[in-house]
Scaffold this active site. Structure first.
Site, PDB file in Angstrom:
ATOM      1  N   ASN A   1      22.981  67.890 -37.457  1.00 31.33           N
ATOM      2  CA  ASN A   1      21.704  68.073 -36.754  1.00 31.33           C
ATOM      3  C   ASN A   1      21.984  67.940 -35.263  1.00 31.33           C
ATOM      4  O   ASN A   1      22.267  66.852 -34.768  1.00 31.33           O
ATOM      5  CB  ASN A   1      20.719  67.000 -37.229  1.00 31.33           C
ATOM      6  CG  ASN A   1      19.355  67.090 -36.565  1.00 31.33           C
ATOM      7  OD1 ASN A   1      19.224  67.605 -35.460  1.00 31.33           O
ATOM      8  ND2 ASN A   1      18.339  66.566 -37.222  1.00 31.33           N
TER       9      ASN A   1
ATOM     10  N   CYS B   1      13.066  68.415 -31.082  1.00 30.39           N
ATOM     11  CA  CYS B   1      13.834  69.435 -31.816  1.00 30.39           C
ATOM     12  C   CYS B   1      13.189  70.815 -31.803  1.00 30.39           C
ATOM     13  O   CYS B   1      13.822  71.802 -32.191  1.00 30.39           O
ATOM     14  CB  CYS B   1      14.051  68.980 -33.257  1.00 30.39           C
ATOM     15  SG  CYS B   1      15.012  67.462 -33.398  1.00 30.39           S
TER      16      CYS B   1
ATOM     17  N   HIS C   1      15.158  74.548 -38.324  1.00 30.86           N
ATOM     18  CA  HIS C   1      15.820  73.430 -37.666  1.00 30.86           C
ATOM     19  C   HIS C   1      16.745  72.771 -38.689  1.00 30.86           C
ATOM     20  O   HIS C   1      16.356  72.549 -39.843  1.00 30.86           O
ATOM     21  CB  HIS C   1      14.785  72.426 -37.161  1.00 30.86           C
ATOM     22  CG  HIS C   1      15.377  71.118 -36.715  1.00 30.86           C
ATOM     23  ND1 HIS C   1      16.456  71.038 -35.878  1.00 30.86           N
ATOM     24  CD2 HIS C   1      15.028  69.837 -37.021  1.00 30.86           C
ATOM     25  CE1 HIS C   1      16.754  69.771 -35.664  1.00 30.86           C
ATOM     26  NE2 HIS C   1      15.904  69.028 -36.340  1.00 30.86           N
TER      27      HIS C   1
END
Length: 320
Positions: free
Chosen positions: A277, A107, A247
């Site tokens: 996400n 990520c 994030h």
């Protein structure tokens, strides 16, 4: 300061929307359970693979400015093990002969790629670098793990990075990795560990698995300490950060930047309720949308920050 400037942005959001109500039937949980646990009301589901998604975002970022002289794929999950996904993205763009490779830190891949690209520009090796993050998180969902399944969505985002004479660029970049968290966020299949010929390999090894509460518990203090030290080292205060782009890990994780980190909610870019996400694409998607929505302006101090499987944490302060 590594003097670089974002000169183009592009995003791809699949048209298909999956709501929490629709997902609830797949994971045997209520709509309210999904929203309260993850903060995700809906997410995008792509029928296109990651190379095609990424190419659409890249074309928008490039616009009419001509081809880049380097392509960096900064995605979490590859199209296939070999060849590198950047090759397929270049093919979809209709280019040939442009050097291309992938930077992989799950990520955090976009942050890592941004720092590498800025250093390559600073060293005058390249003048125009295309960075793209494209992830199809929905395809790796294990519906027997309701919480992780309810988080993931699909998106792609791209930027063009070029040198500048302005006082703009990277103010600070740092990353730390704590392998104690290596078993908390995994896809075990696809490599040598759980090879198809390994008798221990089971079907679920090919799906995403995460212990969300354990990740959050481990990451929260580490991220807070990193932010605190980063600001101190650069003679900055929380109030000097104009925009925080985290994030989009979960609703709880994003709120923690205000609850524990001291950042006002209106300075924290939060798009998880609409998109979920999106793995590596989460940070550049949030960044590109903030730029387009004029939430980020010239001379702003913008901090990009997040966690990745590993467990890794990273932050990047950019002067726009």
């Amino acid at each position: 300061m590594l003097k670089v400037k974002i000169t183009g942005t592009g995003i791809y959001l699949p048209p298909k929307i999956e709501t929490a109500a629709e997902l609830s039937k797949k994971i045997n949980k209520s709509e309210d359970w999904i929203i309260s646990r993850t903060g995700v009301n809906e997410r995008r589901i792509s029928d296109l693979d990651v190379d095609m998604m990424g190419a659409i975002a890249c074309k928008e970022a490039i616009s009419n400015s001509g081809p880049p002289d380097l392509i960096i794929n900064a995605s979490g999950v590859p199209k296939q093990t070999i060849p590198d996904t950047s090759v397929f993205i270049q093919k979809e763009l209709g280019y040939s002969g442009i050097p291309s490779f992938s930077v992989h830190s799950t990520c955090l891949s976009f942050l890592t790629a941004f720092n590498i690209a800025a250093n390559l520009i600073h060293n005058q090796q390249y003048k125009k670098i295309l960075i793209v993050s494209s992830d199809r998180g929905s395809i790796g969902r294990n519906f027997l793990e309701p919480e992780s399944s309810a988080l993931l969505g699909d998106a792609a985002a791209a930027i063009i990075l070029e040198p500048t004479v302005e006082q703009a660029g990277i103010v600070d970049y740092r990353m730390n990795t704590f392998p104690e968290g290596a078993d908390l966020t995994v896809v075990r299949g696809g490599g040598t560990f759980r090879h198809p010929d390994n008798p221990k390999t089971i079907n679920s090894d090919n799906y995403f698995s995460m212990s969300g509460p354990k990740v959050y518990k481990m990451a929260r203090k580490i991220v807070y300490n990193m932010i605190y030290k980063t600001l101190i080292d650069n003679n900055l205060k929380t109030s000097d950060i104009d925009v925080l782009v985290p994030h989009q890990a979960s609703g709880t994780a994003i709120k923690a930047y205000s609850k524990f980190g001291g950042f006002p909610e209106d300075k924290v870019i939060n798009i998880i309720n609409q998109y979920g996400n999106c793995v590596s694409a989460s940070i550049p998607l949030a960044l590109c949308k903030a730029i387009r929505d004029s939430k980020i302006k010239s001379e702003n101090n913008v901090m990009l920050v997040g966690t990745g499987a590993g467990l890794s944490v990273a932050s990047l302060i950019i002067k726009f």
